[in-house]
Design an enzyme around this catalytic site. Structure first.
Site, short mmCIF file in Angstrom:
data_model
loop_
_atom_site.label_atom_id
_atom_site.label_comp_id
_atom_site.label_asym_id
_atom_site.label_seq_id
_atom_site.Cartn_x
_atom_site.Cartn_y
_atom_site.Cartn_z
N TYR A 92 0.81 -1.22 0.00
CA TYR A 92 0.00 0.00 0.00
C TYR A 92 0.84 1.26 0.00
O TYR A 92 0.30 2.37 -0.09
CB TYR A 92 -0.91 0.02 1.24
N GLY A 93 2.16 1.13 0.10
CA GLY A 93 3.01 2.31 0.26
C GLY A 93 4.13 2.38 -0.76
O GLY A 93 3.89 2.36 -1.96
N LEU A 104 6.22 0.33 -1.82
CA LEU A 104 6.46 -0.84 -2.67
C LEU A 104 5.54 -0.88 -3.89
O LEU A 104 5.74 -1.70 -4.79
CB LEU A 104 6.30 -2.13 -1.87
N GLU A 116 11.21 -4.77 5.57
CA GLU A 116 10.22 -4.01 6.34
C GLU A 116 10.54 -3.94 7.83
O GLU A 116 9.77 -3.38 8.61
CB GLU A 116 8.82 -4.59 6.13
#
Length: 140
Positions: A7-8, A10, A82
């Site tokens: 969602y970010g 990536l 992450e």
């Protein structure tokens, strides 16, 4: 193969998307665009303006992102990339996949431990590092 919802940074067109494409880290195959079934708070926080999905299901917005099928090697790489389990925790969410007419259970990297004021930051439903929010992501 496991499904991962990003969602970010990536996502396609975002600063860290390249790590999903580098074969040295394992395999990642794009499966579609989707949105979380439950709302979550997606905030941009910290000194590097990192997008973070707070692990508060039922609060916030239905978050847009991309679904990838990844092999075990890529999943291990993503855990390390992450900062799992210290910075992010890998949890499962249900994602409605566009055009597929159904849902998938996907891993997602959420933030369970954070300063209390992050809950009061603006919530986003779709992250773009160059977005109108003006909070430019600063890579490591």
């Amino acid at each position: 193969m496991a499904h991962v919802f990003v969602y970010g940074t990536l996502k396609t067109g975002q600063p860290n998307h390249r790590v999903l494409l580098e074969g040295a880290h394992g395999r990642a195959a794009f499966r579609g665009w989707g949105r979380t079934v439950e709302p979550y708070p997606l905030v941009i926080a910290g000194q590097r303006n990192v997008p973070r999905l707070l692990n508060l299901p039922g609060r916030g917005r239905r978050v847009a992102g991309e679904v990838y099928a990844v092999d075990e090697q890529m999943l291990r790489f993503l855990d390390e990339f992450e900062g799992c389990p210290d910075m992010y925790q890998r949890t499962r969410v249900t994602v409605a996949v566009e055009g597929a007419g159904g849902t998938l259970q996907c891993f997602v990297y959420t933030t369970a431990t954070y300063p209390p004021e992050w809950v009061h930051l603006p919530y986003h439903d779709d992250y773009d590092s160059q977005g109108e929010h003006g909070l430019r992501y600063s890579p490591r």
